[in-house]
Design an enzyme around this catalytic site. Structure first.
Site, PDB file in Angstrom:
ATOM      1  N   TYR A 159      -0.113  -3.615  70.334  1.00 49.26           N
ATOM      2  CA  TYR A 159       0.412  -2.896  69.173  1.00 49.26           C
ATOM      3  C   TYR A 159       1.920  -3.043  69.005  1.00 49.26           C
ATOM      4  O   TYR A 159       2.477  -2.590  68.010  1.00 49.26           O
ATOM      5  CB  TYR A 159       0.057  -1.409  69.276  1.00 49.26           C
ATOM      6  CG  TYR A 159      -1.288  -1.075  68.686  1.00 49.26           C
ATOM      7  CD1 TYR A 159      -1.387  -0.413  67.468  1.00 49.26           C
ATOM      8  CD2 TYR A 159      -2.462  -1.439  69.337  1.00 49.26           C
ATOM      9  CE1 TYR A 159      -2.615  -0.102  66.928  1.00 49.26           C
ATOM     10  CE2 TYR A 159      -3.697  -1.135  68.803  1.00 49.26           C
ATOM     11  CZ  TYR A 159      -3.765  -0.469  67.592  1.00 49.26           C
ATOM     12  OH  TYR A 159      -5.002  -0.170  67.052  1.00 49.26           O
ATOM     13  N   LYS A 229      -8.088  -2.602  82.072  1.00 54.35           N
ATOM     14  CA  LYS A 229      -8.831  -3.857  82.248  1.00 54.35           C
ATOM     15  C   LYS A 229      -8.099  -4.703  83.286  1.00 54.35           C
ATOM     16  O   LYS A 229      -7.922  -5.914  83.148  1.00 54.35           O
ATOM     17  CB  LYS A 229      -8.943  -4.588  80.908  1.00 54.35           C
ATOM     18  CG  LYS A 229      -9.975  -5.705  80.885  1.00 54.35           C
ATOM     19  CD  LYS A 229     -11.403  -5.232  81.087  1.00 54.35           C
ATOM     20  CE  LYS A 229     -12.355  -6.432  81.044  1.00 54.35           C
ATOM     21  NZ  LYS A 229     -13.734  -6.056  81.433  1.00 54.35           N
ATOM     22  N   ASP A 329     -14.385  -1.392  79.863  1.00 55.86           N
ATOM     23  CA  ASP A 329     -15.696  -1.616  79.261  1.00 55.86           C
ATOM     24  C   ASP A 329     -16.745  -0.656  79.813  1.00 55.86           C
ATOM     25  O   ASP A 329     -17.548  -0.100  79.061  1.00 55.86           O
ATOM     26  CB  ASP A 329     -16.142  -3.073  79.422  1.00 55.86           C
ATOM     27  CG  ASP A 329     -15.942  -3.614  80.816  1.00 55.86           C
ATOM     28  OD1 ASP A 329     -15.123  -3.068  81.561  1.00 55.86           O
ATOM     29  OD2 ASP A 329     -16.603  -4.606  81.170  1.00 55.86           O
ATOM     30  N   ASP A 353      -7.178   3.060  71.561  1.00 56.47           N
ATOM     31  CA  ASP A 353      -7.630   2.989  70.174  1.00 56.47           C
ATOM     32  C   ASP A 353      -9.154   2.942  70.123  1.00 56.47           C
ATOM     33  O   ASP A 353      -9.808   3.720  69.420  1.00 56.47           O
ATOM     34  CB  ASP A 353      -7.025   1.751  69.507  1.00 56.47           C
ATOM     35  CG  ASP A 353      -7.155   1.789  67.993  1.00 56.47           C
ATOM     36  OD1 ASP A 353      -7.593   2.821  67.448  1.00 56.47           O
ATOM     37  OD2 ASP A 353      -6.796   0.791  67.344  1.00 56.47           O
TER      38      ASP A 353
END
Length: 469
Positions: A159, A229, A329, A353
């Site tokens: 972002y 992640k 995930d 987000d």
């Protein structure tokens, strides 16, 4: 700014901050942006509810002095541009404000007004509480298990907007540098690739985690889960995880325990004679297949953790804030299958987000999902409806004002006006529980076979909330 805004300002006082503590007068000036599309409808409804809650909670001793400032389509149509400097100056000066949804300009210039506000004011925390309200239709079986608060880093990651269009001279220049100077060989199609840069800093990660831990401790929360992640992006998201653990283990050592530490200490409590090697074997099932160096490192971790026994042993750790982590995930799966295992969540920008909107779906949709953008160090905060402008419903007095109303609740909690916040929360529970709702909830309730559903206009829903305060 309008003459009306200046008159309103004269009647109120500024919020200030002193050594990290907000000083909130009984008549604070709060800038607001009503928003585009459905913004005027939902703001007219929301502001009446917010004012009524303050009046009832404090018997007239407190009152908000609203000051309209402009951004988005309304601002552009007034000839002020999409995001006037006067608007940024107002939020800087008065510290705390609220906004409706804004139109994103098409074409060049500002990529997103929401992102621009966050970047310009360094509002590094995107705070997204997700709590189920009884009676709201949900696509999951146990929505009542959802009660989480997401701390999403707001200024870094993808972002930050550092990217170059595919096949542009800039992209080719970056790709050439990566290949020739940095030895990068993993760009599969260099001639047609767009390039984006993902900055994740120690400073940005630490200040987000600091805010999450402080919030959790202040509000009696049980855990902070680091969502990342890092198994793939080891030097960005993996570093975010590591820096966050380091902060908890240094600055908050006497009030936090990591999940691995809880396993090690718990093992010792259950089996006082357990050796360090067996303890290591218990927390790492692959211990016997490790190299001697890896085994030695793990045993050192066990011994270092057991040195915390005076402060954490004999069950003391069970009353401390638990710090743990989860891969992004699998988190999206587990927040559905075991939602009650998540409490406060701290995560990077893009993960936050996805996660906040996915969780909003479980508790009734983004239409009642509030949000806040906060810099806890300077005190600046802008609370906002998290949904879009929905222009096809503009001026129809139809849409659900819940997102901006609940953002107002968040704002009251931030200001320390908890009594007003609690009144609105209780009123929402009663109103939605009585099945007197706007069209979005009415449609879903009827689809689930609920009876006695009354479909209200946006303004009528506000009337009902006020009556139920």
């Amino acid at each position: 700014m309008t003459d009306m805004s200046n008159a309103t300002t004269a009647a109120g006082e500024k919020i200030t901050i002193d050594h990290g503590v907000l000083r909130v007068p009984d008549n604070p000036v709060l800038p607001f942006i009503e928003g585009d599309g459905t913004g005027p409808d939902i703001w007219r409804a929301a502001v009446r509810v917010l004012d009524a809650a303050v009046a009832k909670a404090y018997s007239g001793k407190r009152k908000i002095c609203w000051m309209e400032v402009f951004a988005g389509e309304k601002s552009f149509n007034k000839g002020l541009g999409w995001l006037p400097e006067e608007t940024l100056a107002a939020f800087r000066e008065y510290l705390v404000g609220i906004k409706g949804p804004l139109t994103t300009p098409i074409g060049g210039g500002i990529r997103s007004l929401n992102v621009a506000l966050r970047q310009e004011l360094d509002l590094y925390v995107c705070l997204r509480p997700v709590r189920y309200i009884k009676g709201v239709p949900s696509p999951v079986k146990r929505p009542e298990l959802v009660d989480m608060v997401i701390f999403r880093e707001n200024t870094e990651d993808i972002y930050a907007g550092i990217e170059w269009q595919a096949e542009s001279p800039e992209a080719r220049k970056v790709i050439e540098f990566l290949r020739k100077e940095m030895g990068v060989t993993k760009i599969r199609f260099p001639e047609s690739s767009a390039i984006g840069i993902k900055p994740v800093s120690r400073d940005g990660s630490v200040r987000l985690m600091e805010a999450a831990i402080e919030y959790a401790l202040k509000n009696g929360r049980k855990s902070v889960t680091l969502v990342h992640k890092g198994n793939i992006m080891k030097y960005t998201e993996g570093a975010f995880k590591n820096w966050s653990y380091e902060l908890a283990a240094s600055r908050y050592r006497d009030r936090t325990v990591s999940q691995r530490e809880s396993w090690i200490i718990g093992n010792k409590e259950r089996q006082p004679d357990m050796s360090a090697e067996d303890n290591a074997r218990s927390i790492e099932p692959g211990y016997d297949n490790m190299t001697p160096a890896q085994q030695e490192s793990l045993v050192k971790e066990v011994l270092a953790t057991l040195s915390l026994w005076p402060s954490h042993g004999d069950g003391k750790w069970k009353n401390m804030l638990l710090i743990k982590d989860s891969i992004a995930d699998i988190t999206l799966q587990q927040t559905i299958t075991r939602a009650d295992e998540f409490d406060v969540i701290a995560t990077t920008n893009l993960n936050g987000d996805y996660l906040s909107d996915a969780l909003a779906a479980q508790i009734g949709g983004i239409g009642i999902a509030p949000g806040g953008n906060i810099n806890y160090r300077t005190g600046h905060a802008i609370f906002e409806a998290t949904h879009g402008t929905a222009p096809k419903y503009a001026n129809l007095d139809k849409v659900n004002p819940g997102s901006v109303i609940l953002s107002g609740v968040m704002m009251f909690e931030y200001l320390g006006w908890k009594e007003a916040a609690e009144l609105i929360n209780a009123s929402l529970d009663r109103t939605i529980g009585s099945r007197r709702v706007t069209y979005d909830f009415a449609r879903l309730m009827r689809a689930e076979g609920m009876e006695g559903v009354a479909e209200l206009k946006c303004s009528e829903f506000a009337d009902e909330l006020i009556a139920n305060l």
